[in-house]
Structures are given as C-alpha cells and as structure tokens.
Design a protein around this motif. Sequence first.
Motif: not given
Lengths: 164, 350
Positions: B127-151
């Motif tokens: 998957s694309a992940c900016n944390k692992r690979e800066p600039g790659a994008g973030c697959d969580a944005l349009a993915g399974e993100n029930r557990q992700h941040a709200v702040l």
Amino acid sequence: MPLSITLTINGEPRRIDLDDPRVTLLDLLRERLDLTGTKKGCDRGQCGACTILVDGRRINSCLALAISHDGAEILTIEGLARGDALHPVQQAFIAHDALQCGYCTPGQIMSAVGLIGEGQAGDDPERVREGMSGNLCRCGAYAGITEAVIEAQRALTSDAEKAA
Amino acid sequence: MNRFDYVRPSSVSEAVAAGAEPGSAFLAAGTNLLDLMKGGIARPTRLVDVGRIPGLDAIETLPDGGVRIGALVRNADLAYHQEFARRFPMVAEALLSGASAQLRNAATTGGNLLQRTRCPYFYDTASACNKREPGAGCDALAGENRQHAVLGWSEACIATNPSDFAVPLAALDAVVEIEGRGGRREVPLTDFHRLPGDTPQIETVLAPGELIVAVRLSADAAAFAGHARYLKVRERTSYAFAVVSAAAALRIADGRIEAARLALGGVALKPWRAREAEAALAGASPGFESFQEAAALALAEARPSGDNAYKIELARRVIARALTLAAAGTPERLPALPGSPFASGGSLHD
Ligand SMILES: Cc1cc2nc3c(=O)[nH]c(=O)nc-3n(C[C@H](O)[C@H](O)[C@H](O)COP(=O)(O)OP(=O)(O)OC[C@H]3O[C@@H](n4cnc5c(N)ncnc54)[C@H](O)[C@@H]3O)c2cc1C
Ligand code: SF4
Ligand code: FES
Ligand code: FES
C-alpha cells in the motif's frame, strides 16, 4: 560472523552457535534444537502459541532474538513434567478438557504457569481470563482453560501452604 | 527479515555513538521492532541492542517526591511496582490494559513510547503510505479508516498513536530524559511525539542516535492518585488496541474540583492532552454537567478523517465516563483491573 551464546534450556546448559543474528528463540527451539512443543501460530506476537518462560517470566518467543538472551534460563513445555509426573497445570488441563486440537495448549500451559507465578489473578475467573488473554484458542476451549487454571492455582497454593 | 549486524553496547555513550550510524536502530525488547522487520516495514542494517546497558532498569523515588523510570524498566514491572501503582494508579491501569501479559513482561518503557502506528496500510508494504515512504500517498484516506484519527491529522497522514502508557503520562506532565552525542536534554512528553503535518515520517523529536534514558513524573502528578482512572474502549475486552481511551484525574477538595488532568488515546498521532477541558473543570463541582462540558470542549476541534465520525461521540462518552469513575475514587485494589468498561470495580453507580 559466528555468534556463540549459552542458554540453560529445561535445566540443561547448552552452548549454541548461531550463524545469523535473526534467529528468534522460537525458531532456535523448534528448528535447531528439536524442541517442537513450543508452537508457532502467528510469529508476530498476536496469539501466544509460542509462550515460554525466560528467567521465570512468560514471553512470546517469536518476538525475542536468541542472541539478545545469552545466559538466560529457558523453560518450555518439554521441561515442565517431572519424569512421568505431570505438572499440576498439565493435570488440570486434562481434568477440565481444556483443549480440543491442542495446538494452542503448550502456550496456554506455559502462560498459566507464568500467571500463577506472578500471583496477580488468584482464583477470580475474571482476572484469570484477563491474565490469559494473550493466548488465543481457535477451538474456543476457553471455558475449560479458565477452570483448569483456577484449579491448578488452588492446587499449587495448597501445596505451598502444606510445605510451609 | 533483512540481514543485519548486531552490536551490544555496554554503556549509554557507546549506544549513542553506535545508534547515530546510518542504518542503525536501537533494539530494546523487540516486540515492535522485530514485528516490523518481519513484515519488511523496518529494514535496519544494524541493530544496537540496548537491552543490557546497566543503570537503565531502575524505578527510583526522587528527593522531591517524583519518580524516575529507567528506559529499560519492563511494562509489567512498572505496573506491578506497589509504590508506583499507589502513587500513579492510572499509569499502572493503562499499562495493564495494553497488549498481553507476555508482551508486557518484555516491553520496555522507552520502546513503548516509540512503538509505531498500527495503521494497516503502514503495515502492508503493497500500500501507499507517506509514513513509510514520504511522498508515496496515503491509502488510508480512501480506505478502511474507521480506526483513524479525529484530531490533529493532516491530508498526508490520518494514523493514530497506539500507546496506552503514553496517555496518562501526557496527562500527568511526564518528562522524557534523552541522551545524544551532544549530552542530555529533557522534553515534556506532550511535545515528544509530533503531529503528522507534511512530514508524517518524522514521528518524534528524537534525532538519529538519541536514546531515551528515563521518564520522570513529578510529585505534583502523585497528588492526583485519589481520583484517577484510565478507561479503554476496544473491539474486544482484552489484547486489543484502543479505539478510544481516556486518562482522567481529579484533585477534589470540599466537593469542588481543584485541578483536573485529561488526555485521550486512539484519536490522534500523539497522546492528546485536553487542556481546555481541564481548565473548565477546575473550580467546578464534579458531576454529569461539568463532565459533559469538559467532554464537549475536548472534542471541539475534532473532525472525522474518514468513516470515523462515531469516534467523536464515543470519545465524548469515554471522557464523561472516565471522569465519573475518577470522581468516584481510584479503586481500592491496586493495581486495578485493566481499564476495560467491562471490568469490575469502581462502578458508575456506587
Ligand atoms: C499483538 C500486540 C498487541 C499490542 N497491544 C498493545 C496495546 O494494546 N497497547 C499498547 O500500548 N501497546 C500494545 N502493543 C505494543 C507494545 O506495547 C510494544 O511493542 C512495546 O511496548 C515496545 O517495547 P519494546 O521494548 O519491545 O520496543 P522495541 O520493539 O525494542 O522498540 C520499539 C522502537 O523503539 C526504539 N527504542 C526502544 N528503546 C529505545 C530507547 N531507550 N531510546 C530510543 N529508542 C528506543 C526502537 O528502535 C524501535 O524503533 C502490542 C504489541 C503487540 C505485538
Ligand atoms: S494514515 Fe499515515 S500511516 Fe496510514 S497509510 Fe496513511 S500515511 Fe501511512
Ligand atoms: S507465534 Fe508468537 S505470539 Fe503467535
Ligand atoms: S485447542 Fe485448538 S486452538 Fe486451542
């Protein structure tokens, strides 16, 4: 780079040459020392099948490098019985049908030995379940496991009282 | 797992020198690092095993009444240290609600604070992940993100910090002692982890080679011991990361709140201190109304980052309940049962 460590495994001191620092305690036991009682479920700390005691504490052997544990004392399921006399936790697992397929059982038993040693759960089922939550059982033998741990805890406490 | 060299320094200064070499990573117990290496997410070429450095495994009471926790103190040993648990009960409760007994027996103070996010896309190297690979994008944005941040999230990263331990430490103004080649420095825990911004790959204020040597809590933090709870809501009762958690502590005198401490877990990429809520609680009388108001203030800036609007309402309720439990008093039995809503003791209704 040859890396040499010493471990006391089930009471027996062993010198072990590792050809690679990547070897976990789990792979060392299973693949190199033929101690296959300790099981590999997930290999990632998520199931507890690989639980062993290191210096008396239960840990997941899949997330522990062997090289980091030079000098440690290891107890696995193979070292629990005294000859033909099963450990009280092993006896209690049989008495309470605390298993079906048996794959998780060595980890459950080692974890229970660790839990009883920690002395935090007593015979309160809620605390026993919480204390055993690091061991998953795909067969769902949890009811029997909790009963077995409580019985073993009682047996070991009354033995300790008799000895005192 | 990639191949690596293994070194075991015998002092902090040796460790700091070795850790600054490119490709190096510190190894404590390895319960997070080895997992990430097995998945190919972390690929250090050299492990600097700090696990046996002498002097880093003590829990010391300081002359001013505070406590200093060495970086190698195991999570279980800290939680079960009677004096520590009596004075900082919500820290013990948070530790015991994390991971499993086996993991807590191994996991260290420093390693716990530096454990990495559990975002599934971070863990999946396909998957694309900016944390692992800066600039790659973030697959969580349009993915399974029930557990992700709200702040505190950004378009670059919406992940959360998974540590339970860090939450009460943030509430209690813990200080992190860090040693690097330039000497020793101290950072408040609330400033230690960074929000993602445009650089989610930079997770903390640590420079390469800097080692956590200890975490300190002051005597002031112990003044909250009488009314302190950690409440953790998760998808199963035990052995699961927080969906939302709260560390809530009150100092109550003559039926009024003198001071309050509140921090949230599971909602942001760092333990989230709720200072406006604390300010509103100070001077109020403990009860449903003041707790609801505090909860609303704590979440005032919250925005869903995906399918997780539920977390905002859940966080409000977890705060109100944690404050209610704290007001009722720290449970007699220490260490308390891990902070599960299903745990016995400290009932809402007594
Ligand atoms: C199945 C599972 C469930 C879990 N559930 C929870 C949970 O519910 N709640 C929770 O809070 N945690 C949970 N954890 C995470 C666990 O708490 C961490 O893995 C553990 O605390 C990490 O400590 P460690 O000593 O093993 O660190 P390591 O894995 O050795 O290190 C982690 C990171 O910290 C760095 N590091 C370590 N020590 C230092 C130091 N002194 N200075 C600088 N850098 C350092 C390492 O380089 C590495 O990057 C879970 C883990 C697993 C595997
Ligand atoms: S949320 Fe953060 S950690 Fe998860 S995929 Fe996006 S950038 Fe990576
Ligand atoms: S094999 Fe170690 S926890 Fe699953
Ligand atoms: S007995 Fe089959 S997994 Fe537990």
